[in-house]
Design a protein around this motif. Structure first.
Motif, PDB file in Angstrom:
ATOM      1  N   THR A   3      -6.859   3.638   2.739  1.00 41.46           N
ATOM      2  CA  THR A   3      -7.248   4.589   1.689  1.00 41.46           C
ATOM      3  C   THR A   3      -7.992   5.787   2.259  1.00 41.46           C
ATOM      4  O   THR A   3      -7.814   6.902   1.774  1.00 41.46           O
ATOM      5  N   TRP A  54      -7.054  -2.070   3.834  1.00 40.98           N
ATOM      6  CA  TRP A  54      -7.132  -1.234   2.636  1.00 40.98           C
ATOM      7  C   TRP A  54      -8.153  -0.113   2.825  1.00 40.98           C
ATOM      8  O   TRP A  54      -7.887   1.034   2.487  1.00 40.98           O
ATOM      9  N   THR A  88      -8.544  -6.468   3.038  1.00 39.49           N
ATOM     10  CA  THR A  88      -9.576  -5.506   2.637  1.00 39.49           C
ATOM     11  C   THR A  88      -9.851  -4.471   3.720  1.00 39.49           C
ATOM     12  O   THR A  88      -9.967  -3.283   3.427  1.00 39.49           O
ATOM     13  N   GLN A  95      -6.296   6.085  -4.883  1.00 35.54           N
ATOM     14  CA  GLN A  95      -6.869   5.067  -5.772  1.00 35.54           C
ATOM     15  C   GLN A  95      -5.861   3.945  -5.964  1.00 35.54           C
ATOM     16  O   GLN A  95      -5.174   3.875  -6.980  1.00 35.54           O
ATOM     17  N   ILE A  96      -5.772   3.076  -4.958  1.00 33.97           N
ATOM     18  CA  ILE A  96      -4.814   1.974  -4.994  1.00 33.97           C
ATOM     19  C   ILE A  96      -5.567   0.653  -4.917  1.00 33.97           C
ATOM     20  O   ILE A  96      -6.689   0.587  -4.409  1.00 33.97           O
ATOM     21  N   ASP A  97      -4.938  -0.392  -5.416  1.00 37.73           N
ATOM     22  CA  ASP A  97      -5.550  -1.716  -5.418  1.00 37.73           C
ATOM     23  C   ASP A  97      -5.489  -2.359  -4.047  1.00 37.73           C
ATOM     24  O   ASP A  97      -4.553  -2.135  -3.280  1.00 37.73           O
ATOM     25  N   TYR A 134       0.831  -1.211   0.000  1.00 40.70           N
ATOM     26  CA  TYR A 134       0.000   0.000   0.000  1.00 40.70           C
ATOM     27  C   TYR A 134       0.863   1.258   0.000  1.00 40.70           C
ATOM     28  O   TYR A 134       0.560   2.222  -0.722  1.00 40.70           O
ATOM     29  N   GLU A 167       2.243   1.630  -3.510  1.00 35.69           N
ATOM     30  CA  GLU A 167       1.170   1.988  -4.439  1.00 35.69           C
ATOM     31  C   GLU A 167       0.738   3.447  -4.279  1.00 35.69           C
ATOM     32  O   GLU A 167       0.429   4.114  -5.261  1.00 35.69           O
ATOM     33  N   SER A 171      -5.161  -8.899  -1.600  1.00 37.46           N
ATOM     34  CA  SER A 171      -6.056  -9.992  -1.225  1.00 37.46           C
ATOM     35  C   SER A 171      -5.869 -10.362   0.245  1.00 37.46           C
ATOM     36  O   SER A 171      -4.748 -10.553   0.710  1.00 37.46           O
TER      37      SER A 171
END
Length: 82
Positions: free
Chosen positions: A70, A66, A63, A55-57, A44, A47, A60
């Motif tokens: 974000t 994340w 979540t 706006q990062i992926d 993270y 990214e 897995s």
């Protein structure tokens, strides 16, 4: 705030660009948290610098981290007026 605890991100900005992203706080209350976050947080951070945005992926299995990451990242970006 996430389901498992707080996530706090700090960014370093130079000449209007994010040059670093670092986590100041992330859930690490048990081995599962430690395993997931020790893998996800460096991704993270990288990214965030690459994307120059929140706006990062999602990684897995990370979540909830994340989501907190974000949100905190976007707050830091907003405070830096980027």
């Amino acid at each position: 705030m996430t389901r498992y605890g707080n996530v706090q991100v700090q960014i370093t900005v130079k000449d209007g660009n994010i040059t670093a992203a670092d986590v100041l706080q992330v859930p690490m209350s048990d081995r599962h948290d430690e395993m997931i976050n020790s893998m996800a947080v460096p991704v993270y951070n990288q990214e965030a610098v690459s994307a120059q945005s929140a706006q990062i992926d999602v990684v897995s299995g990370a979540t909830y981290t994340w989501q907190g990451y974000t949100q905190s990242l976007q707050s830091a970006i907003d405070q830096a007026h980027l």
